[in-house]
Each structure stands twice: as C-alpha cells, then as structure tokens.
Scaffold this motif. Sequence first.
Motif, PDB file in Angstrom:
ATOM      1  N   ARG A   6       0.827  -1.212   0.000  1.00 46.38           N
ATOM      2  CA  ARG A   6       0.000   0.000   0.000  1.00 46.38           C
ATOM      3  C   ARG A   6       0.864   1.266   0.000  1.00 46.38           C
ATOM      4  O   ARG A   6       0.340   2.370   0.107  1.00 46.38           O
ATOM      5  CB  ARG A   6      -0.927   0.019   1.221  1.00 46.38           C
ATOM      6  CG  ARG A   6      -1.856  -1.157   1.347  1.00 46.38           C
ATOM      7  CD  ARG A   6      -2.866  -1.233   0.232  1.00 46.38           C
ATOM      8  NE  ARG A   6      -3.841  -0.148   0.279  1.00 46.38           N
ATOM      9  CZ  ARG A   6      -4.860  -0.010  -0.576  1.00 46.38           C
ATOM     10  NH1 ARG A   6      -4.997  -0.883  -1.558  1.00 46.38           N
ATOM     11  NH2 ARG A   6      -5.695   0.998  -0.466  1.00 46.38           N
ATOM     12  N   LEU A   8       3.794   3.663  -1.963  1.00 50.03           N
ATOM     13  CA  LEU A   8       4.406   3.955  -3.250  1.00 50.03           C
ATOM     14  C   LEU A   8       5.290   5.184  -3.131  1.00 50.03           C
ATOM     15  O   LEU A   8       5.130   5.993  -2.203  1.00 50.03           O
ATOM     16  CB  LEU A   8       3.349   4.231  -4.341  1.00 50.03           C
ATOM     17  CG  LEU A   8       2.420   3.085  -4.724  1.00 50.03           C
ATOM     18  CD1 LEU A   8       1.095   3.229  -3.987  1.00 50.03           C
ATOM     19  CD2 LEU A   8       2.178   3.100  -6.232  1.00 50.03           C
ATOM     20  N   GLY A  24       3.615  -0.493  -4.605  1.00 48.00           N
ATOM     21  CA  GLY A  24       2.192  -0.702  -4.835  1.00 48.00           C
ATOM     22  C   GLY A  24       1.866  -2.098  -5.336  1.00 48.00           C
ATOM     23  O   GLY A  24       2.732  -2.852  -5.774  1.00 48.00           O
ATOM     24  N   GLU A  27      -3.550  -3.270  -8.104  1.00 43.98           N
ATOM     25  CA  GLU A  27      -4.564  -2.208  -8.195  1.00 43.98           C
ATOM     26  C   GLU A  27      -3.894  -0.852  -8.364  1.00 43.98           C
ATOM     27  O   GLU A  27      -4.316  -0.026  -9.187  1.00 43.98           O
ATOM     28  CB  GLU A  27      -5.451  -2.206  -6.952  1.00 43.98           C
ATOM     29  CG  GLU A  27      -6.527  -1.126  -6.975  1.00 43.98           C
ATOM     30  CD  GLU A  27      -7.326  -1.040  -5.698  1.00 43.98           C
ATOM     31  OE1 GLU A  27      -8.194  -0.151  -5.599  1.00 43.98           O
ATOM     32  OE2 GLU A  27      -7.084  -1.853  -4.786  1.00 43.98           O
ATOM     33  N   ALA A  28      -2.828  -0.605  -7.596  1.00 44.72           N
ATOM     34  CA  ALA A  28      -2.100   0.655  -7.727  1.00 44.72           C
ATOM     35  C   ALA A  28      -1.471   0.779  -9.106  1.00 44.72           C
ATOM     36  O   ALA A  28      -1.462   1.871  -9.700  1.00 44.72           O
ATOM     37  CB  ALA A  28      -1.029   0.755  -6.641  1.00 44.72           C
ATOM     38  N   HIS A  29      -0.955  -0.337  -9.642  1.00 45.65           N
ATOM     39  CA  HIS A  29      -0.365  -0.301 -10.974  1.00 45.65           C
ATOM     40  C   HIS A  29      -1.414   0.074 -12.018  1.00 45.65           C
ATOM     41  O   HIS A  29      -1.131   0.844 -12.949  1.00 45.65           O
ATOM     42  CB  HIS A  29       0.249  -1.660 -11.307  1.00 45.65           C
ATOM     43  CG  HIS A  29       1.407  -2.004 -10.425  1.00 45.65           C
ATOM     44  ND1 HIS A  29       2.039  -3.232 -10.463  1.00 45.65           N
ATOM     45  CD2 HIS A  29       2.054  -1.285  -9.464  1.00 45.65           C
ATOM     46  CE1 HIS A  29       3.020  -3.251  -9.575  1.00 45.65           C
ATOM     47  NE2 HIS A  29       3.039  -2.090  -8.949  1.00 45.65           N
ATOM     48  N   MET A  31      -4.012   1.955 -11.505  1.00 47.41           N
ATOM     49  CA  MET A  31      -4.306   3.375 -11.329  1.00 47.41           C
ATOM     50  C   MET A  31      -3.197   4.236 -11.932  1.00 47.41           C
ATOM     51  O   MET A  31      -3.462   5.282 -12.531  1.00 47.41           O
ATOM     52  CB  MET A  31      -4.507   3.683  -9.842  1.00 47.41           C
ATOM     53  CG  MET A  31      -5.696   2.971  -9.237  1.00 47.41           C
ATOM     54  SD  MET A  31      -5.945   3.362  -7.494  1.00 47.41           S
ATOM     55  CE  MET A  31      -6.496   5.058  -7.629  1.00 47.41           C
ATOM     56  N   LEU A  70      -4.259   7.965  -6.038  1.00 51.15           N
ATOM     57  CA  LEU A  70      -3.841   6.888  -5.142  1.00 51.15           C
ATOM     58  C   LEU A  70      -4.197   7.193  -3.690  1.00 51.15           C
ATOM     59  O   LEU A  70      -4.697   6.318  -2.961  1.00 51.15           O
ATOM     60  CB  LEU A  70      -2.336   6.656  -5.280  1.00 51.15           C
ATOM     61  CG  LEU A  70      -1.893   6.011  -6.600  1.00 51.15           C
ATOM     62  CD1 LEU A  70      -0.402   6.235  -6.830  1.00 51.15           C
ATOM     63  CD2 LEU A  70      -2.208   4.516  -6.606  1.00 51.15           C
ATOM     64  N   ARG A  71      -3.962   8.413  -3.265  1.00 47.63           N
ATOM     65  CA  ARG A  71      -4.294   8.766  -1.877  1.00 47.63           C
ATOM     66  C   ARG A  71      -5.794   8.743  -1.644  1.00 47.63           C
ATOM     67  O   ARG A  71      -6.249   8.461  -0.534  1.00 47.63           O
ATOM     68  CB  ARG A  71      -3.714  10.139  -1.553  1.00 47.63           C
ATOM     69  CG  ARG A  71      -2.194  10.140  -1.366  1.00 47.63           C
ATOM     70  CD  ARG A  71      -1.669  11.527  -1.090  1.00 47.63           C
ATOM     71  NE  ARG A  71      -0.220  11.518  -0.824  1.00 47.63           N
ATOM     72  CZ  ARG A  71       0.522  12.618  -0.723  1.00 47.63           C
ATOM     73  NH1 ARG A  71      -0.046  13.818  -0.869  1.00 47.63           N
ATOM     74  NH2 ARG A  71       1.819  12.526  -0.487  1.00 47.63           N
ATOM     75  N   TYR A  75      -3.972   4.699  -0.483  1.00 45.32           N
ATOM     76  CA  TYR A  75      -2.548   4.381  -0.605  1.00 45.32           C
ATOM     77  C   TYR A  75      -1.705   5.468   0.064  1.00 45.32           C
ATOM     78  O   TYR A  75      -2.084   6.634   0.087  1.00 45.32           O
ATOM     79  CB  TYR A  75      -2.145   4.252  -2.080  1.00 45.32           C
ATOM     80  CG  TYR A  75      -2.617   2.980  -2.725  1.00 45.32           C
ATOM     81  CD1 TYR A  75      -1.884   1.803  -2.618  1.00 45.32           C
ATOM     82  CD2 TYR A  75      -3.815   2.937  -3.431  1.00 45.32           C
ATOM     83  CE1 TYR A  75      -2.322   0.624  -3.195  1.00 45.32           C
ATOM     84  CE2 TYR A  75      -4.270   1.764  -4.016  1.00 45.32           C
ATOM     85  CZ  TYR A  75      -3.513   0.609  -3.901  1.00 45.32           C
ATOM     86  OH  TYR A  75      -3.962  -0.557  -4.464  1.00 45.32           O
ATOM     87  N   VAL A  77       1.492   7.552  -0.306  1.00 42.58           N
ATOM     88  CA  VAL A  77       2.365   7.932  -1.414  1.00 42.58           C
ATOM     89  C   VAL A  77       3.378   8.966  -0.933  1.00 42.58           C
ATOM     90  O   VAL A  77       2.996  10.054  -0.489  1.00 42.58           O
ATOM     91  CB  VAL A  77       1.553   8.504  -2.592  1.00 42.58           C
ATOM     92  CG1 VAL A  77       2.481   8.779  -3.777  1.00 42.58           C
ATOM     93  CG2 VAL A  77       0.437   7.554  -3.000  1.00 42.58           C
TER      94      VAL A  77
END
Length: 230
Positions: A6, A8, A24, A27-29, A31, A70-71, A75, A77
């Motif tokens: 979670r 990055l 990440g 899911e983050a990738h 995004m 992301l935030r 996440y 960041v």
Amino acid sequence: MPPTDRFLEIRRDLHSGELLARGGDSEAHSMLQRAGFVAVVRVHETYHRAPADLATDDESRLATDAVARLRAVGYHVDCDEGFDTDSRPASFLPLGASVAHLADRIREAATTDEVAGTLTELTAAHDGVLAALDEVLDATADFYNGLGKAADPYVAQRLRYLSDEHLHAIRTDLSYIRNQLADRHAPHPGRSTCAAEVPPTEQERSAVCACPPPPRTLPAPPPMAAGLRR
C-alpha cells in the motif's frame, strides 16, 4: 501498519531526472496506468515511468494526478514536493470490474443453468464481452494502418491475427462450454443448498436434515521427535 504494497513513491530520479513510480500492488499499478504512466517490467520488480517526450510541466501534472488518485483510495504515497496535493478526486469502478463481477457470480453459482447464464454475457454473438473485444482489436488495427510509420501495418496485421485466431478460439471453446452447461440442468454436487427440511418419507420425524454428514477429518499425527527415529 498498512501492508507494504500500500506504499508507493513517485519521484524524479536523482541521476537520470526520469519521473518514476515505484511500489504498490496490482490495483495501484492499474491506477498509475490510468493516470498516464507506462509500466516497465523487470525480473525483480515492476515500476512505472512517464511516457517518452513529455514536457516537464506535463510530467508534473501527470505525477500530481497520480498522487491524488492513489491517496483518494487509501494508498500511502511519498512524492517530491512539487507533486504533493490535497486533491482527492472521486473514484469510480473501472469497466473491468463489471466483467470481473461475472467471476464472482460463477463462484457463487449452485447450478449449471446459473453458470451458463453468466457465460452468455461473455459469448453472446452480438453484444457479449468477447464480441466487444473483437471490435476493439479491429478498431485498433484500423488506427495503426493510418499512422504512417513503416512498422505500423505489421502491428495492424498482428492485431487482426490475435482477433481471427486467438480470440476466435476462445469464443468458440467458451461458447461450446456454455451450451453444454445450458443443456445439463444440474446442481453442482459441492454447492447444493441445505434447507434443513425433512422429506415426507422420513419415518424418524425427530430428524432435522436429510443431508449426509460432512466427511470426518482426522487430526494430523504429531511430529515424531528426532530422538525417537530409528
């Protein structure tokens, strides 16, 4: 503490000056890719970079947008000061989520009819998911044909090959499987629902359920001490 996937980092590399995003989960990738980043797959990691030949201001906007997205969904960041933002844009389910929901329906299905109905959403000849994917491949091939570089017609040819051969095989096989399931009209033996009802032929009226008892699981034997082995 949140899991490590979670977290990055979105920063400019100190040596090359490249705008890079690291860390990440998948899911983050996704995004990051929707924000405009390009995935770089290495043996030991996958990270993301800005598209080639972007102006510095455009790269900063791309990075700031990614930080905000992301935030907004939780996440953590770390980023360069110039990319920091308090913006938290609304997030919406991506198109792929509605297709992934079909997998949830199949996991919960108790009969062949239910699975056949779900697979129809993929295999329907006119407006199924696979028919739509076929259109996307053809449209992308048409786009490549007019781009003007020497290799572009070959890319278009490859896209049509994927559609005519690989996607066609998937559609054909999955349609056959869907039709087989539609003809069976059978419950899944491992997913039947117990209603806890006593059948009318049951003589022992104190019984509460006609289902067979679950299989008995024997406990695992304790490990043998090293000193007892011969």
